[in-house]
Design a protein around this motif. Structure first.
Motif, short mmCIF file in Angstrom:
data_model
loop_
_atom_site.label_atom_id
_atom_site.label_comp_id
_atom_site.label_asym_id
_atom_site.label_seq_id
_atom_site.Cartn_x
_atom_site.Cartn_y
_atom_site.Cartn_z
N ASN A 117 0.82 -1.21 0.00
CA ASN A 117 0.00 0.00 0.00
C ASN A 117 0.86 1.27 0.00
O ASN A 117 0.40 2.33 -0.41
N ARG A 133 -5.24 1.47 -6.17
CA ARG A 133 -5.52 0.59 -5.03
C ARG A 133 -6.95 0.09 -5.13
O ARG A 133 -7.88 0.89 -5.29
N ASN A 158 -1.16 -6.77 -0.78
CA ASN A 158 -0.61 -5.80 0.16
C ASN A 158 0.54 -6.37 0.98
O ASN A 158 1.55 -5.69 1.21
N GLU A 213 -8.00 -7.34 2.96
CA GLU A 213 -6.78 -6.82 2.36
C GLU A 213 -7.11 -6.00 1.11
O GLU A 213 -8.22 -6.02 0.60
#
Length: 371
Positions: A117, A133, A158, A213
């Motif tokens: 991330n 993302r 991630n 996640e």
């Protein structure tokens, strides 16, 4: 506070633990052969007392007791490995930090820096690229097809390392339905491209998103074949580089995945002042690391004593100089490392251990660690 007692505590050498995964508690012979040995030797030269701690979940209690006798601890433990995860280790590190032990890297810092991330949260820095993302399956299903239309993408879980959880995805044909067929190549060694409908690939991520996640999406870098540059850092100072020609995310050669041609080349280590990487060093120290600290709210003394940033070559600038694209930050288990990193890392670890001891003496009247 007894002044004589405090002075005596501060003039004794700091005790610095080096912890890494092992099958049994580390013996002196094991420590001498470990990758961490050069740092141990440098710490002793500086006057530190070194505690080599072999960690396994089965002996977690013993490791905890030894950690609590230290002023500072450096940790090498991958979050995902054949030896297990960090579900038992991290609470012990939190406990030690709460007792005043300086921990590098602290689990809370790993949660900020050592996940994919970070590629999204810092994408506006000069090391960023067209990064996205995906928070859930619906978002992935809605947005990935359009992004694949412009070229190959790299999807990254991630929490991943060693090639696990990283895929190169590109359209190979439009198929007969609304969704195209894609070629998917896992970054783990020995992988071969697989062709499947895009819908089938997206469905494979359903259990992953159900665990809460996220998935990170970056464009595939066409200059991947020119190698990866690993920039080694101690706190906020670059301490060396490694350059390696890698095979991950490149199609296997005709000789097959087990052939010598399919294996990555050795990483060639370079000192921090290596001429080929000075523009990268300047960008890291003057702009990108301060920017990272600001975005993630990480103070200088919280930065890991040894971490690395992995870069691929991006598009050439107008005058022919290289650009660099960040593809990963490693903070959990950085090894091997260049010889140029040893002394500055040891000096930084020594300083933090001394500072931790001073804080504990000032707060409790003694440098002794709690049991």
């Amino acid at each position: 506070m007894n002044g004589k007692r405090a002075k005596s505590a501060l003039t004794t050498c700091p005790k610095i633990g080096l912890l890494w995964r092992t099958d049994v508690p580390t013996s002196p012979a094991d420590a001498h052969s470990a990758r961490q040995w050069p740092i141990m030797a440098a710490l002793r030269e500086l006057g530190g007392e070194v505690e080599a701690i072999g960690y396994a979940d089965e002996t977690a209690g013993t490791a905890r007791d030894r950690l609590l006798t230290c002023d500072g601890v450096m940790v090498w433990a991958d979050p995902i490995s054949d030896a297990g995860d960090r579900s038992r280790l991290d609470p012990i590190l939190h406990e030690a930090a709460g007792a005043g032990v300086s921990i590098s890297a602290h689990p809370d810092v790993i949660a900020k820096m050592g996940v994919k991330n970070v590629l999204h949260s810092t994408r506006a820095l000069g090391w960023g690229t067209d990064t996205h993302r995906y928070a859930d399956l619906e978002e992935l299903r809605a947005l990935l097809p359009e992004r694949l239309a412009s070229g190959a993408r790299v999807l990254k879980e991630n929490r991943s390392n060693g090639g696990r959880g990283v895929w190169r995805v590109e359209v190979v044909d439009r198929g007969r339905g609304a969704q195209p067929n894609v070629s998917v190549l896992h970054a783990a060694r020995g992988s071969v491209p697989l062709e499947m409908p895009l819908d089938a690939l997206i469905d494979r991520f359903a259990p992953y998103f159900e665990r809460g996640e996220c998935l990170i999406d970056q464009p595939f870098q066409p200059r991947l074949g020119e190698g990866m540059i690993r920039c080694y850092v101690s706190a906020d100072k670059v301490v060396g580089f490694g350059h390696q020609l890698i095979r991950a995310l490149l199609p296997p050669p005709p000789e097959g995945v087990d052939s010598p041609e399919a294996q990555p080349n050795p990483r060639v280590m370079h000192p921090a002042d290596a001429g080929a990487f000075q523009s990268l060093r300047d960008s890291m120290e003057q702009s990108w690391i301060p920017g990272l600290q600001h975005i993630l709210a990480v103070e200088r003394d919280e930065l890991p004593l040894l971490w690395d940033a992995d870069f691929l070559y991006g598009p050439k600038h107008d005058r022919g100089s290289d650009s660099y694209v960040l593809c990963e930050i490693n903070v959990s288990s950085v090894a091997p490392f260049p010889p140029s990193a040893v002394r500055p890392v040891a000096e930084a670890a020594y300083r933090r251990a001394v500072a931790a001891r001073e804080r504990r003496v000032a707060g409790r009247g003694t440098a002794a660690s709690p049991a």
